[in-house]
Design a protein around this motif. Sequence first.
Motif, PDB file in Angstrom:
ATOM      1  N   SER A  41      41.549  43.707  37.303  1.00 29.54           N
ATOM      2  CA  SER A  41      40.965  42.740  38.228  1.00 29.54           C
ATOM      3  C   SER A  41      39.767  43.333  38.981  1.00 29.54           C
ATOM      4  CB  SER A  41      42.025  42.247  39.205  1.00 29.54           C
ATOM      5  OG  SER A  41      42.622  43.344  39.839  1.00 29.54           O
ATOM      6  N   THR A  89      36.234  43.333  34.140  1.00 32.69           N
ATOM      7  CA  THR A  89      37.121  42.795  35.171  1.00 32.69           C
ATOM      8  C   THR A  89      37.304  41.277  35.032  1.00 32.69           C
ATOM      9  OG1 THR A  89      35.313  42.663  36.756  1.00 32.69           O
ATOM     10  CG2 THR A  89      36.488  44.742  36.663  1.00 32.69           C
ATOM     11  N   GLU A  93      39.764  33.072  40.205  1.00 30.70           N
ATOM     12  CA  GLU A  93      40.535  33.353  38.982  1.00 30.70           C
ATOM     13  C   GLU A  93      42.024  33.160  39.297  1.00 30.70           C
ATOM     14  OE1 GLU A  93      40.939  37.475  37.499  1.00 30.70           O
ATOM     15  OE2 GLU A  93      40.356  36.710  35.533  1.00 30.70           O
TER      16      GLU A  93
END
Length: 547
Positions: free
Chosen positions: A266, A294, A426
């Motif tokens: 992430s 990422t 996200e």
Amino acid sequence: MHNAYIPFAEPKNEPVLNYAPGSPERKALKATLLELKAAPRDIPMYIGGQEVRSTEQTEIRPPHETQHLLGHFHKSNESHVHAAIDAALKARKAWAEMPWEHRAAIFLKAADLLAGKYRYQMNAATMLGQSKNAYQAEIDSACELIDFLRFNVHFLSGIYAQQPLSPAGVHNHMEYRPLEGFVLAVTPFNFSAIGGNLPTSVALCGNVVVWKPANTQVYSASVFMEILMEAGLPAGVINLIYPSGPVVGDICFQHPDFAGVHFTGSTGVFQQMWKSIGDNIARYKSYPRIVGETGGKDFVFVHPTAHVDAVVAGLARGAFEYQGQKCSAASRAYLPSNLADEIKAKLIAEIKTMKVGRVDDFENFINAVIDEKSFKNIASYLDAVKQSGGKAKILVGGTCDSSQGWFVAPTIIETTDPAYVTMCEEIFGPVLSLYVYDAEKWEQTLDVVDQTSPYALTGAVFAQDRSAIEIMAKKLVHAAGNFYINDKPTGAVVAQQPFGGARASGTNDKAGSVLNLYRWLSARTVKETLVPPTDYRYPFHSPESGN
Ligand code: NAD
């Protein structure tokens, strides 16, 4: 000692087996799933070629069947991180000096072992540990990882062949040295192939590695480590350990021999890593290589001339395969007002046919999300929609069920606000957000697509009008590192679509391409002058005649 230059020819992508009813691969995979489920694994760390066990163990359970115990792994503490670094540094010299064709052969052998003897074990481990269906496991833990191993050998042999010019009287050459130190590979849960590629691409270049996978991928990572050892990887070249993220970071980033990090995960974690590397910059022997791929908030932009059925299939696969847990998953779509009703109706009908459940029932398209933390995070977005006061609504799905495992129904959210939170953040689950725009304003809407999220990983446009495709490709030039035309934004294949994004999505060093390997090499240029000059003066220093 020979002096041959040994190139490695371009391989072919590993063929994908289809696991259709009656196929031998389906039978073999089903049998392996039962075997693995029947025999809980005791998973050690691998440090300096030795199996290492600790006093603290972590249980591993399938995300889709949380009552079942698959085994446990031995958790690492600070002392294991130090031991892994020491083992790597001890192996460094001999590994860096090993002739290239021997280094290459180890990874080619690993690819062949994975393609043959270990294929079903690796796929079954990925299915059980990470809740992937048979096809998603096959394209990841078998084919993509095999491709990484084989193509990287070919790419690196191409780099080694690149040599500078040598004019008369001078001989120049380049040596592609490994980095001076050890490299930390930190890998995510969602692709066993990334887990395998991040340490091996670095090691192939002659580097030594400390590999820390996500806890939720340790089960399949350990199978791959066994393959590497059977392929002949020398002790200490790759050391597989299971500490917490902050523990591995604190120790590695303060070490003077830290030479680089190969990360996928992430954005927040990567930014934190970069900061602490920056804070420690004066400690290192060399400037470390920082490579990170990422997060994403990947878009599908549908032009008013798009082919409706192609859009529906692209969204159904792109948003929901592997429960949307691909960094490339379609998670925000922009539908033109002239086609929106038809696309929505067809997509909802398709989603209602998607079966949700365990991986050993091959009819299931959707399996569980990875763990409780992710389950709760996704549920919080769905709850927020229900309380959004009409800004957003759920068109299909929206339910979560944790009675057997971490199941989230495939969900579509529609919003009237293009900046609504699920269009920007996200979520990493089977959740697609839709925004319907005025078909007349398609060109202005591209600015919204470009500026809505900080990410720029993947994106897709659907259109039949060629001039519109040209405009979209230009206006969205920085919005995605992998840009798809009339296709879903997922499913990049090694050597066909080198993968990586820009902006907050990563350093865009394109795993599965030659570009990535350059980051793990430090070139030394050597110039030799055959007959050196013996006088420091140049001709122009001579006195002019007549003066
Ligand atoms: P994550 O960031 O939670 O974890 C990734 C790895 O970092 C794990 O090994 C984890 O243990 C480790 N980690 C966590 N905190 C750490 C810390 N403070 N210091 C050091 N290491 C730490 O990601 P994840 O949930 O495993 O994977 C999903 C994420 O990965 C998503 O954001 C997805 O978009 C991204 N991803 C990106 C790509 C790409 O190519 N761009 C590919 C796959 C996944």
